[in-house]
Design a protein around this motif. Sequence first.
Motif, PDB file in Angstrom:
ATOM      1  N   ILE A  68      14.864 -18.252  -5.059  1.00  0.00           N
ATOM      2  CA  ILE A  68      13.727 -19.172  -5.097  1.00  0.00           C
ATOM      3  C   ILE A  68      14.212 -20.616  -5.162  1.00  0.00           C
ATOM      4  O   ILE A  68      13.575 -21.533  -4.654  1.00  0.00           O
ATOM      5  CB  ILE A  68      12.820 -18.852  -6.309  1.00  0.00           C
ATOM      6  N   THR A  69      15.385 -20.805  -5.783  1.00  0.00           N
ATOM      7  CA  THR A  69      15.951 -22.155  -5.867  1.00  0.00           C
ATOM      8  C   THR A  69      16.207 -22.720  -4.480  1.00  0.00           C
ATOM      9  O   THR A  69      15.956 -23.907  -4.222  1.00  0.00           O
ATOM     10  CB  THR A  69      17.266 -22.122  -6.660  1.00  0.00           C
ATOM     11  N   PHE A  70      16.671 -21.876  -3.563  1.00  0.00           N
ATOM     12  CA  PHE A  70      16.939 -22.343  -2.203  1.00  0.00           C
ATOM     13  C   PHE A  70      15.644 -22.735  -1.494  1.00  0.00           C
ATOM     14  O   PHE A  70      15.624 -23.681  -0.700  1.00  0.00           O
ATOM     15  CB  PHE A  70      17.665 -21.261  -1.406  1.00  0.00           C
ATOM     16  N   LEU A  71      14.559 -22.019  -1.782  1.00  0.00           N
ATOM     17  CA  LEU A  71      13.278 -22.372  -1.170  1.00  0.00           C
ATOM     18  C   LEU A  71      12.793 -23.730  -1.667  1.00  0.00           C
ATOM     19  O   LEU A  71      12.248 -24.529  -0.903  1.00  0.00           O
ATOM     20  CB  LEU A  71      12.228 -21.300  -1.465  1.00  0.00           C
ATOM     21  N   SER A  72      12.998 -23.994  -2.955  1.00  0.00           N
ATOM     22  CA  SER A  72      12.589 -25.297  -3.490  1.00  0.00           C
ATOM     23  C   SER A  72      13.443 -26.417  -2.908  1.00  0.00           C
ATOM     24  O   SER A  72      12.942 -27.507  -2.617  1.00  0.00           O
ATOM     25  CB  SER A  72      12.685 -25.294  -5.021  1.00  0.00           C
ATOM     26  N   LEU A  73      14.736 -26.151  -2.704  1.00  0.00           N
ATOM     27  CA  LEU A  73      15.600 -27.146  -2.068  1.00  0.00           C
ATOM     28  C   LEU A  73      15.182 -27.382  -0.616  1.00  0.00           C
ATOM     29  O   LEU A  73      15.234 -28.512  -0.120  1.00  0.00           O
ATOM     30  CB  LEU A  73      17.060 -26.691  -2.123  1.00  0.00           C
ATOM     31  N   ALA A  74      14.762 -26.299   0.039  1.00  0.00           N
ATOM     32  CA  ALA A  74      14.307 -26.434   1.423  1.00  0.00           C
ATOM     33  C   ALA A  74      13.055 -27.297   1.501  1.00  0.00           C
ATOM     34  O   ALA A  74      12.908 -28.139   2.398  1.00  0.00           O
ATOM     35  CB  ALA A  74      14.027 -25.058   2.008  1.00  0.00           C
ATOM     36  N   ALA A  75      12.139 -27.090   0.552  1.00  0.00           N
ATOM     37  CA  ALA A  75      10.916 -27.888   0.535  1.00  0.00           C
ATOM     38  C   ALA A  75      11.241 -29.372   0.369  1.00  0.00           C
ATOM     39  O   ALA A  75      10.638 -30.232   1.024  1.00  0.00           O
ATOM     40  CB  ALA A  75      10.008 -27.416  -0.599  1.00  0.00           C
ATOM     41  N   GLN A  76      12.211 -29.670  -0.482  1.00  0.00           N
ATOM     42  CA  GLN A  76      12.624 -31.059  -0.658  1.00  0.00           C
ATOM     43  C   GLN A  76      13.240 -31.613   0.630  1.00  0.00           C
ATOM     44  O   GLN A  76      12.982 -32.758   1.008  1.00  0.00           O
ATOM     45  CB  GLN A  76      13.631 -31.154  -1.806  1.00  0.00           C
ATOM     46  N   GLN A  77      14.020 -30.779   1.316  1.00  0.00           N
ATOM     47  CA  GLN A  77      14.650 -31.225   2.560  1.00  0.00           C
ATOM     48  C   GLN A  77      13.599 -31.492   3.644  1.00  0.00           C
ATOM     49  O   GLN A  77      13.701 -32.459   4.404  1.00  0.00           O
ATOM     50  CB  GLN A  77      15.645 -30.171   3.047  1.00  0.00           C
ATOM     51  N   PHE A  78      12.578 -30.658   3.693  1.00  0.00           N
ATOM     52  CA  PHE A  78      11.545 -30.838   4.705  1.00  0.00           C
ATOM     53  C   PHE A  78      10.677 -32.059   4.410  1.00  0.00           C
ATOM     54  O   PHE A  78      10.122 -32.662   5.321  1.00  0.00           O
ATOM     55  CB  PHE A  78      10.692 -29.580   4.823  1.00  0.00           C
ATOM     56  N   ALA A 109       3.944 -37.218  11.252  1.00  0.00           N
ATOM     57  CA  ALA A 109       5.024 -36.879  10.311  1.00  0.00           C
ATOM     58  C   ALA A 109       4.616 -35.694   9.433  1.00  0.00           C
ATOM     59  O   ALA A 109       5.425 -34.785   9.169  1.00  0.00           O
ATOM     60  CB  ALA A 109       5.362 -38.095   9.451  1.00  0.00           C
ATOM     61  N   MET A 110       3.357 -35.673   8.993  1.00  0.00           N
ATOM     62  CA  MET A 110       2.866 -34.577   8.165  1.00  0.00           C
ATOM     63  C   MET A 110       2.873 -33.263   8.948  1.00  0.00           C
ATOM     64  O   MET A 110       3.202 -32.194   8.414  1.00  0.00           O
ATOM     65  CB  MET A 110       1.443 -34.886   7.695  1.00  0.00           C
ATOM     66  N   ALA A 111       2.537 -33.350  10.233  1.00  0.00           N
ATOM     67  CA  ALA A 111       2.526 -32.143  11.063  1.00  0.00           C
ATOM     68  C   ALA A 111       3.922 -31.555  11.201  1.00  0.00           C
ATOM     69  O   ALA A 111       4.097 -30.329  11.136  1.00  0.00           O
ATOM     70  CB  ALA A 111       1.951 -32.468  12.440  1.00  0.00           C
ATOM     71  N   PHE A 112       4.939 -32.404  11.388  1.00  0.00           N
ATOM     72  CA  PHE A 112       6.296 -31.899  11.525  1.00  0.00           C
ATOM     73  C   PHE A 112       6.761 -31.210  10.241  1.00  0.00           C
ATOM     74  O   PHE A 112       7.458 -30.198  10.296  1.00  0.00           O
ATOM     75  CB  PHE A 112       7.255 -33.026  11.893  1.00  0.00           C
ATOM     76  N   GLU A 113       6.385 -31.745   9.094  1.00  0.00           N
ATOM     77  CA  GLU A 113       6.750 -31.098   7.841  1.00  0.00           C
ATOM     78  C   GLU A 113       6.024 -29.763   7.691  1.00  0.00           C
ATOM     79  O   GLU A 113       6.625 -28.743   7.347  1.00  0.00           O
ATOM     80  CB  GLU A 113       6.407 -32.009   6.653  1.00  0.00           C
ATOM     81  N   GLY A 114       4.720 -29.772   7.970  1.00  0.00           N
ATOM     82  CA  GLY A 114       3.934 -28.553   7.804  1.00  0.00           C
ATOM     83  C   GLY A 114       4.383 -27.423   8.712  1.00  0.00           C
ATOM     84  O   GLY A 114       4.306 -26.247   8.336  1.00  0.00           O
TER      85      GLY A 114
END
Length: 294
Positions: A68-78, A109-114
Motif C-alpha cells: 500500500i505504501t507504493f500506491l501512496s507513493l504513486a499517487a504523490q508521483q502522479f 492537467a487534472m485529466a492527465f492525473e486522473g
Amino acid sequence: MNLTPYTWAVIIGVMTGFFSRLRMLRTDYRQYPTYLHGQVIHLSLGFIAAGLGAVAVPALLEKEYTAITFLSLAAQQFREVRNMERESLSKLDQMELVKRGPSYIEGIAMAFEGRNYLVILTAFLTSLTVVVGTWYLGILVGLVAIVITGVLQSGKNLGQITEVRPGELRMEEAGLYVDDIYLMNVGLKENRQRILDRGIGIIIEPKNVDSRITLANAGQRQAILHDASTILGVYRDTGEPSLTPISKRDLEDGRLGVLLLPEDRNEERAIRVVQKVPVLESAVRLPEEQPDRA
C-alpha cells in the motif's frame, strides 16, 4: 513454461492497464501531447501505473501490506505529473495568439492525473479477476474496463447545455454588436470594416439556470475562443487588440455573444466547433440541484 496464477494476473493486468492508457492518449485539435516525446512520457507513466495496480492484488493476498505504501507513493508521483502538465501548458500558452486560460489548463492537467488512476483501477480489477477466477474472465473484465475508461474520459460539450446559432455583426458608430449584445468599441474605421468582412458572430443561449452560470465563467468563455481559433485559425497578429476574438454576456438573460475572426470564414463549421467545446469542470455549477433553504 508454467506460470503461477499470480504471474498471469500481473501480466494480464499490466497489459489491460497499459492498453487502457493507450486508448485514453489522443492527439487532437488541442495539439497536446503532439510530439513523440510527450507521448512516450505519458505511456511510460501509464505502464508504471498499470504495474502498480496489477502487483497490488498478489501483494495484498499474500498479506504484504507494505505494498500500500507504493500506491501512496504513486499517487504523490502522479500529482507531480499534474504539476508538470500545468507548468508546460502555461509556458506554451504564452505563445498563443488566443490563450487557453488557466481554467482550461488546469482541466487538462487534472485529466492527465486522473487517467493514471483509471489505469491503476483497470489493472487492479483485471488482476483480481484472474486470481479469483480465470485468465479469460480477467481479459473480459479488462476489455470492459477499457471501454468504461474511454467513456469516462469524455465529459459534456457546449452543444449539450446550450443552443448555438449565428448572430449578426453590426456597427453602431464605433460600437460593435452581435445581434443586440454589445461587444467592444473599435476606433479605427479600417479595423471596423475588417471585422465586418472577416468576422463571424455567434449567439450562445443557455438552456437552463445551470448552463447560464457555466457560461458566465470567464474560463469557459476563454476556452470557446481558444478552441474556435485553434481549429478555424485566427485572423490577427500580435499588437492588434482590435482584431481579437471576444465574448460578452447579456446580463438580463445570460446569452453569450461571440466574435470570431477565423482564417477559414465558414459559419456552419464555426457553429459545429463551438458546439463541441468541452464544458470545463471548474465552470460547472448546479444551483438547480441544491435544496431550498429556509
